[in-house]
Design a protein around this motif. Structure first.
Motif, PDB file in Angstrom:
ATOM      1  N   PRO A  75     -13.861 -18.941 -28.119  1.00 43.94           N
ATOM      2  CA  PRO A  75     -15.095 -19.046 -27.336  1.00 43.94           C
ATOM      3  C   PRO A  75     -16.191 -19.708 -28.167  1.00 43.94           C
ATOM      4  O   PRO A  75     -16.009 -19.972 -29.357  1.00 43.94           O
ATOM      5  CB  PRO A  75     -15.433 -17.577 -27.057  1.00 43.94           C
ATOM      6  CG  PRO A  75     -14.888 -16.846 -28.236  1.00 43.94           C
ATOM      7  CD  PRO A  75     -13.663 -17.598 -28.671  1.00 43.94           C
ATOM      8  N   VAL A  79     -20.581 -16.198 -28.962  1.00 43.67           N
ATOM      9  CA  VAL A  79     -19.665 -15.178 -28.434  1.00 43.67           C
ATOM     10  C   VAL A  79     -18.733 -14.688 -29.537  1.00 43.67           C
ATOM     11  O   VAL A  79     -18.463 -13.486 -29.667  1.00 43.67           O
ATOM     12  CB  VAL A  79     -18.870 -15.739 -27.232  1.00 43.67           C
ATOM     13  CG1 VAL A  79     -17.793 -14.756 -26.770  1.00 43.67           C
ATOM     14  CG2 VAL A  79     -19.817 -16.065 -26.085  1.00 43.67           C
ATOM     15  N   TRP A  80     -18.241 -15.618 -30.351  1.00 48.72           N
ATOM     16  CA  TRP A  80     -17.425 -15.240 -31.513  1.00 48.72           C
ATOM     17  C   TRP A  80     -18.162 -14.212 -32.350  1.00 48.72           C
ATOM     18  O   TRP A  80     -17.596 -13.202 -32.802  1.00 48.72           O
ATOM     19  CB  TRP A  80     -17.139 -16.470 -32.384  1.00 48.72           C
ATOM     20  CG  TRP A  80     -15.757 -17.038 -32.316  1.00 48.72           C
ATOM     21  CD1 TRP A  80     -15.438 -18.331 -32.039  1.00 48.72           C
ATOM     22  CD2 TRP A  80     -14.503 -16.377 -32.542  1.00 48.72           C
ATOM     23  NE1 TRP A  80     -14.073 -18.526 -32.074  1.00 48.72           N
ATOM     24  CE2 TRP A  80     -13.477 -17.328 -32.380  1.00 48.72           C
ATOM     25  CE3 TRP A  80     -14.156 -15.069 -32.843  1.00 48.72           C
ATOM     26  CZ2 TRP A  80     -12.130 -17.023 -32.528  1.00 48.72           C
ATOM     27  CZ3 TRP A  80     -12.800 -14.750 -32.998  1.00 48.72           C
ATOM     28  CH2 TRP A  80     -11.812 -15.730 -32.838  1.00 48.72           C
ATOM     29  N   ILE A  82     -20.627 -12.171 -31.582  1.00 48.91           N
ATOM     30  CA  ILE A  82     -20.732 -10.870 -30.903  1.00 48.91           C
ATOM     31  C   ILE A  82     -19.423 -10.099 -31.073  1.00 48.91           C
ATOM     32  O   ILE A  82     -19.423  -8.900 -31.396  1.00 48.91           O
ATOM     33  CB  ILE A  82     -21.066 -11.064 -29.408  1.00 48.91           C
ATOM     34  CG1 ILE A  82     -22.483 -11.626 -29.240  1.00 48.91           C
ATOM     35  CG2 ILE A  82     -20.925  -9.735 -28.656  1.00 48.91           C
ATOM     36  CD1 ILE A  82     -22.829 -12.035 -27.819  1.00 48.91           C
ATOM     37  N   LEU A  83     -18.303 -10.780 -30.880  1.00 46.29           N
ATOM     38  CA  LEU A  83     -16.998 -10.144 -31.020  1.00 46.29           C
ATOM     39  C   LEU A  83     -16.736  -9.723 -32.465  1.00 46.29           C
ATOM     40  O   LEU A  83     -16.201  -8.637 -32.725  1.00 46.29           O
ATOM     41  CB  LEU A  83     -15.902 -11.100 -30.543  1.00 46.29           C
ATOM     42  CG  LEU A  83     -15.818 -11.338 -29.028  1.00 46.29           C
ATOM     43  CD1 LEU A  83     -14.906 -12.521 -28.717  1.00 46.29           C
ATOM     44  CD2 LEU A  83     -15.316 -10.079 -28.318  1.00 46.29           C
ATOM     45  N   ALA A 107     -24.237 -10.447 -24.594  1.00 48.68           N
ATOM     46  CA  ALA A 107     -23.786 -11.674 -23.931  1.00 48.68           C
ATOM     47  C   ALA A 107     -24.565 -11.913 -22.641  1.00 48.68           C
ATOM     48  O   ALA A 107     -24.978 -13.040 -22.344  1.00 48.68           O
ATOM     49  CB  ALA A 107     -22.297 -11.595 -23.650  1.00 48.68           C
ATOM     50  N   ARG A 108     -24.769 -10.860 -21.868  1.00 48.29           N
ATOM     51  CA  ARG A 108     -25.460 -11.003 -20.579  1.00 48.29           C
ATOM     52  C   ARG A 108     -26.914 -11.416 -20.756  1.00 48.29           C
ATOM     53  O   ARG A 108     -27.504 -12.039 -19.861  1.00 48.29           O
ATOM     54  CB  ARG A 108     -25.386  -9.692 -19.803  1.00 48.29           C
ATOM     55  CG  ARG A 108     -24.008  -9.438 -19.198  1.00 48.29           C
ATOM     56  CD  ARG A 108     -23.976  -8.114 -18.481  1.00 48.29           C
ATOM     57  NE  ARG A 108     -22.688  -7.920 -17.804  1.00 48.29           N
ATOM     58  CZ  ARG A 108     -22.201  -6.740 -17.461  1.00 48.29           C
ATOM     59  NH1 ARG A 108     -22.890  -5.636 -17.740  1.00 48.29           N
ATOM     60  NH2 ARG A 108     -21.033  -6.643 -16.850  1.00 48.29           N
ATOM     61  N   THR A 113     -24.367 -17.453 -22.752  1.00 52.25           N
ATOM     62  CA  THR A 113     -23.179 -16.627 -22.991  1.00 52.25           C
ATOM     63  C   THR A 113     -22.913 -15.627 -21.866  1.00 52.25           C
ATOM     64  O   THR A 113     -21.885 -14.952 -21.872  1.00 52.25           O
ATOM     65  CB  THR A 113     -23.322 -15.846 -24.312  1.00 52.25           C
ATOM     66  OG1 THR A 113     -24.508 -15.035 -24.257  1.00 52.25           O
ATOM     67  CG2 THR A 113     -23.425 -16.783 -25.497  1.00 52.25           C
ATOM     68  N   SER A 114     -23.828 -15.543 -20.905  1.00 56.05           N
ATOM     69  CA  SER A 114     -23.709 -14.499 -19.874  1.00 56.05           C
ATOM     70  C   SER A 114     -22.405 -14.610 -19.078  1.00 56.05           C
ATOM     71  O   SER A 114     -21.824 -13.601 -18.679  1.00 56.05           O
ATOM     72  CB  SER A 114     -24.908 -14.548 -18.933  1.00 56.05           C
ATOM     73  OG  SER A 114     -25.015 -15.828 -18.332  1.00 56.05           O
ATOM     74  N   LEU A 116     -19.596 -15.240 -20.133  1.00 57.81           N
ATOM     75  CA  LEU A 116     -18.455 -14.770 -20.919  1.00 57.81           C
ATOM     76  C   LEU A 116     -18.538 -13.281 -21.252  1.00 57.81           C
ATOM     77  O   LEU A 116     -17.765 -12.779 -22.077  1.00 57.81           O
ATOM     78  CB  LEU A 116     -18.350 -15.584 -22.216  1.00 57.81           C
ATOM     79  CG  LEU A 116     -17.979 -17.063 -22.011  1.00 57.81           C
ATOM     80  CD1 LEU A 116     -18.104 -17.834 -23.312  1.00 57.81           C
ATOM     81  CD2 LEU A 116     -16.575 -17.192 -21.444  1.00 57.81           C
ATOM     82  N   ALA A 117     -19.463 -12.578 -20.594  1.00 57.98           N
ATOM     83  CA  ALA A 117     -19.586 -11.137 -20.820  1.00 57.98           C
ATOM     84  C   ALA A 117     -18.293 -10.418 -20.435  1.00 57.98           C
ATOM     85  O   ALA A 117     -17.863  -9.476 -21.105  1.00 57.98           O
ATOM     86  CB  ALA A 117     -20.767 -10.572 -20.031  1.00 57.98           C
ATOM     87  N   ILE A 120     -15.706 -10.756 -23.215  1.00 57.51           N
ATOM     88  CA  ILE A 120     -16.001  -9.846 -24.320  1.00 57.51           C
ATOM     89  C   ILE A 120     -15.536  -8.434 -23.987  1.00 57.51           C
ATOM     90  O   ILE A 120     -14.894  -7.758 -24.802  1.00 57.51           O
ATOM     91  CB  ILE A 120     -17.508  -9.869 -24.642  1.00 57.51           C
ATOM     92  CG1 ILE A 120     -17.876 -11.205 -25.293  1.00 57.51           C
ATOM     93  CG2 ILE A 120     -17.915  -8.702 -25.547  1.00 57.51           C
ATOM     94  CD1 ILE A 120     -19.353 -11.410 -25.527  1.00 57.51           C
TER      95      ILE A 120
END
Length: 417
Positions: A75, A79-80, A82-83, A107-108, A113-114, A116-117, A120
Motif C-alpha cells: 500500500p 498506510v504502510w 500505520i500498519l 487511515a479514515r 488513506t481513508s 484503505l481503512a 488496515i
C-alpha cells in the motif's frame, strides 16, 4: 476517543507523521519534531509519540516481514507506516482492540488513506497479539560492508542485535550528588533501564548529574588530571564533555558553530551550576588569544556509532557525506593541534564506527605531525580489546551487550612534543 479530537492529534497519529517524514521525506527525526501533528501535543504525549516512532524504526524490516504475506501488493507509504506501528505495538503485547481501532481511525482521518481503512482492519485482524518479530534489522549496504571488512560479520551481526533494542539511559554524576536508582557501570557511569521522563528523575533539578552515553563519557578522562588547566572543548554542543571538564576543575572554553546548540550548553551549565566560557564560532576561522593545556575535539562525523539511539539515520543517510566529513575532521584536528602548549594533550573523538573517521584519521595525523604521540588509555573498567594497536580507544555498540551496549566511538589522546 473524545469528540472533536482527530486521530492525528494522538501520540499514534503523531508517530505516523514522524515516520512519514523520515521514510518519505528523508528528514532526520530531530528535524521532523516541528511537525504540527507532533508539536501540538502535550509533553508526555510528544515523548510517547517519539518512543513509538523510534520503536518502529528499530524493527522496520522484521515488521515488514510479518506484513508482506498478509497483502497482495504494497500500500502507499502512509498506510504502510500505520500498519508498521500497529505491528510493533502488537508485538509488545498492546491490547489488539485499541491498536486496530486507532489504526483504522488514523487511515479514515486522512482523505489520501481513508479508502484503505478496510484493508488496515482486515490485515491487522489476522495478526495475533504478541506476534514475534524474530529477525534483526540489518544495516544498509553502504555502512554494513565497510564494517564487516573492519570488524567481521559476527561482530556486525552483534552490533545490529544491540541496535534493535531500546537503549538504556546513562548518566554522568558528580561525587555525592543525588541520583536515581540504577546500575553503576565499570567506567563510572550510572545506567538506568526504566528511565521515564528525565526532568522528573531524582536529583535532576539539583544539577548533580547529566545525561551522557557511557561511551561518550570516556573521552574526557583520557586527558588525566586537568585541575586548574586551561582546556578547550571544541564542537562542544550539547555540552556533556563541557560539564565533565568543568566538574574536573578545569578552566573551560566551549566553542560550537551553532548558536541554538550553544544555548543548550549554557542551559545545561546553568542547571548543573558549572562554569565555562561559551563561544559561538566556526572553529575553522576562530582563533584563541592564548594556547591551551588540553583540547577535546569531538569532530563532526557520520554519527554511525549512535544508531542505537538514532535508528532513523540508516534510512536518511547514504554515506555520500563521509568524504567531506573526513576532510573537515583532518582540518579541525590540524588547526586544534596548533593551539596547544608544548607537551599539551588533545583528545580526538568521533561517534563513528567507520575506520576512515577514526583509525585512518589517527594514522594520517601522526604522519603529518612528526613528534606527535599517542597516550594509551589507562581508564578503569575498559577492556584490553577496546584498545587499538596504535593506542586509541575503539568502542562498539556490541560491547557490554548484556548490559544494553554502548554507542560506537573512536577516541585517541594525542600529545604534542
Amino acid at each position: 476517543m473524545t469528540q472533536g479530537k482527530t486521530p492525528k492529534t494522538t501520540p499514534r497519529g503523531a508517530a505516523v507523521a514522524l515516520l512519514n517524514a523520515v521514510l518519505g521525506e528523508g528528514l532526520m527525526l530531530a528535524e521532523a519534531l516541528h511537525l504540527p501533528e507532533f508539536a501540538s501535543l502535550p509533553p508526555a504525549d510528544r515523548a510517547r509519540a517519539q518512543r513509538l516512532a523510534l520503536g518502529v524504526l528499530r524493527v522496520l524490516e522484521p515488521a515488514d516481514k510479518v506484513l508482506h504475506p498478509l497483502m497482495r501488493k504494497a500500500p502507499p507509504l502512509p498506510v504502510w507506516n500505520i500498519l508498521r506501528l500497529a505491528i510493533v505495538e502488537l508485538s509488545g503485547g498492546a491490547a489488539a482492540h485499541g491498536v486496530v481501532n486507532e489504526a483504522v481511525g488514523l487511515a479514515r482521518a486522512n482523505r489520501k488513506t481513508s479508502h484503505l481503512a478496510g484493508l488496515i482492519n482486515a490485515v491487522l485482524r489476522q495478526v495475533p497479539v504478541g506476534v514475534a518479530l524474530t529477525s534483526v534489522q540489518k544495516l544498509p549496504r553502504w555502512l554494513r560492508q565497510p564494517l564487516v571488512h573492519a570488524y567481521g560479520r559476527e561482530a556486525v551481526t552483534a552490533i545490529e542485535a544491540v541496535q534493535a533494542q531500546t537503549p538504556p539511559l546513562d548518566l554522568t554524576f558528580r561525587a555525592g550528588a543525588e541520583t536515581p536508582e540504577g546500575d553503576l557501570l565499570p567506567t563510572g557511569s550510572l545506567r538506568l533501564a526504566d528511565k521515564g521522563q528525565v526532568s522528573t528523575l531524582p536529583g535532576y533539578a539539583a544539577g548533580g548529574w547529566w545525561v551522557q552515553d557511557a561511551a561518550a563519557a570516556m573521552a574526557v578522562p583520557l586527558l588525566g588530571d586537568i585541575t586548574g588547566q586551561r582546556v578547550l572543548d571544541l564542537c562542544a554542543a550539547p555540552g556533556g564533555k563541557t560539564m565533565q571538564l568543568a566538574a574536573a576543575g578545569a578552566d573551560v572554553t566551549a566553542v560550537d558553530i551553532s548558536g541554538p546548540r550553544m544555548a543548550r550548553v549554557a542551559e545545561n551549565l546553568a542547571r548543573t551550576g558549572l562554569a565555562a566560557t561559551c563561544i559561538t564560532a566556526d572553529a575553522l576561522t576562530w582563533q584563541p588569544d592564548q594556547p591551551f593545556d588540553a583540547i577535546v575535539l569531538d569532530a563532526p562525523c557520520s554519527a554511525t556509532g549512535t544508531i542505537r539511539r538514532h535508528p532513523d539515520l540508516p534510512f536518511v543517510k547514504d554515506g555520500s557525506e563521509i568524504e567531506g566529513l573526513v576532510t573537515l575532521q583532518a582540518a579541525l584536528l590540524d588547526r586544534a593541534l596548533g593551539w596547544l602548549k608544548p607537551g599539551g594533550r588533545l583528545v580526538f573523538v568521533t561517534c563513528s564506527l567507520l575506520p576512515d573517521e577514526g583509525e585512518a584519521q589517527l594514522t594520517a595525523a601522526l604522519a603529518r605531525h612528526p613528534g606527535l604521540t599517542v597516550q594509551r588509555p589507562t581508564l578503569s573498567g575498559i577492556a584490553a580489546e577496546w584498545i587499538t594497536p596504535d593506542g586509541a580507544l575503539r568502542l562498539r555498540p556490541d560491547y557490554w551487550a548484556d548490559k544494553g551496549g554502548m554507542d560506537g566511538f573512536f577516541m585517541a589522546c594525542l600529545k604534542t612534543p
